[in-house]
Design a protein around this motif. Structure first.
Motif, short mmCIF file in Angstrom:
data_model
loop_
_atom_site.label_atom_id
_atom_site.label_comp_id
_atom_site.label_asym_id
_atom_site.label_seq_id
_atom_site.Cartn_x
_atom_site.Cartn_y
_atom_site.Cartn_z
N UNK A 188 27.38 -33.31 -23.47
CA UNK A 188 28.16 -33.82 -22.49
C UNK A 188 29.11 -35.09 -22.97
N UNK A 189 28.24 -35.94 -23.75
CA UNK A 189 29.25 -37.03 -24.30
C UNK A 189 30.23 -36.50 -25.57
N UNK A 190 29.82 -35.31 -26.24
CA UNK A 190 30.77 -34.58 -27.13
C UNK A 190 31.87 -34.26 -26.44
N UNK A 191 31.79 -33.87 -25.25
CA UNK A 191 32.89 -33.31 -24.37
C UNK A 191 33.90 -34.50 -24.09
N UNK A 192 33.34 -35.71 -23.53
CA UNK A 192 33.92 -36.64 -23.34
C UNK A 192 34.82 -37.17 -24.56
N UNK A 193 34.37 -37.05 -25.65
CA UNK A 193 35.05 -37.54 -26.87
C UNK A 193 36.23 -36.31 -27.06
N UNK A 194 36.10 -35.27 -26.82
CA UNK A 194 37.10 -34.16 -27.09
C UNK A 194 37.91 -34.08 -25.73
N UNK A 195 37.55 -34.21 -24.73
CA UNK A 195 38.48 -34.11 -23.33
C UNK A 195 38.73 -35.14 -22.59
N UNK A 196 38.06 -36.28 -22.89
CA UNK A 196 38.16 -37.38 -22.05
C UNK A 196 37.10 -37.43 -20.82
N UNK A 197 36.97 -38.64 -20.25
CA UNK A 197 36.04 -38.84 -19.33
C UNK A 197 36.29 -38.16 -17.74
#
Length: 284
Positions: free
Chosen positions: A93-102
């Motif tokens: 989930x935190x990797x997705x935050x890096x890639x797509x934003x919070x």
């Protein structure tokens, strides 16, 4: 205890009693929802800390085919800082935050609300069955999940004012060897060993590292070998004359030769200047 399994159309949550016997199954139908990443969080009472380098590794090598299933639980009834508790997939989930934003959203199927103990137990099972947790992380989760042995160990430590590194503040006295205190508990000498070392060094200027693994193992051997023959007041007094930072290397050296965790060094300290009731090294 609880278990969770995918039945092809939804989740089956198996409820077990303390003996591990199934006492029922709760079926949850498909409940796919679009959930914002910022609505998801971990419970620090039992979940391990985020490993930033692991998150970056996932983000840098992102492959949706390897993403797997994120397991979250609806915890809105508890009014926490987040609405969905992550039981499996925090780093993804935190990797997705890096890639797509919070504010990015992801299609997930939350488990229905379960209490804290059940969530910790599921977290424990997800991780213990796949990627081994560190001994500290495993212990922390099992305490929150209400596992009998871990709670007994923690209760014993807290009764003596002992902190456990990674769970409690790193203030004296504290231990960082979960493996050793678990072994002491199983051998029935945890309280005795901790008590000896705490009393020996609590009023000294060199109490740092007094609950080091080498110290724990050496005193465990003394307690288990000599039992009631030991004059514990003398043992505590003699130990207090030897700073742990000086004693630990000597115990390590001795351990390479005596095969009993360096306990012969402790016997030498105990017997020095003793006129009677010396400990017999041949018993080791």
């Amino acid at each position: 205890m609880t278990g969770v399994a995918w039945n092809g159309s939804g989740w089956d949550i198996t409820l077990e009693n303390t003996n591990g016997d199934s006492v029922g199954v709760i079926q949850q139908e498909k409940n796919w929802q679009s959930i914002s990443l910022k609505q998801c969080g971990i419970n620090k009472l039992y979940a391990r800390p985020l490993n930033e380098s692991h998150v970056k590794e996932i983000a840098n090598n992102f492959d949706e085919r390897l993403f797997g299933k994120i397991i979250i639980c609806d915890v809105r009834p508890e009014n926490l800082d987040y609405e969905y508790e992550i039981l499996d997939g925090n780093h993804r989930i935190h990797a997705l935050k890096i890639l797509q934003g919070e504010d990015a959203e992801i299609i997930l199927e939350p488990l229905q609300y379960m209490n804290l103990q059940s969530r910790a137990d599921l977290y424990h099972r997800f991780n213990i069955q796949r990627k081994r947790l560190s001994s500290v992380d495993e212990f922390k989760a099992s305490v929150v999940a209400g596992h009998k042995e871990s709670n007994e160990i923690y209760k014993t430590c807290k009764s003596l004012g002992v902190n456990i590194k990674g769970i409690d503040p790193e203030a004296y006295p504290y231990v960082n060897s979960i493996t050793d205190i678990r072994a002491l508990h199983r051998e029935g000498c945890l309280q005795k060993v901790l008590n000896v070392l705490i009393k020996a060094y609590k009023d000294t200027a060199y109490k740092e590292r007094s609950l080091n693994r080498e110290m724990l193992r050496a005193i465990k051997t003394i307690v288990n070998t000599y039992g009631k023959v030991v004059d514990y007041k003398r043992l505590i007094s003699k130990l207090s004359e030897h700073p742990p930072k000086q004693l630990i290397p000597e115990i390590k050296f001795q351990a390479e030769h005596d095969g009993v965790h360096g306990a012969t060094k402790i016997v030498d300290i105990y017997n020095k200047k003793a006129k009677k009731n010396k400990l017999n090294k041949t018993y080791l």
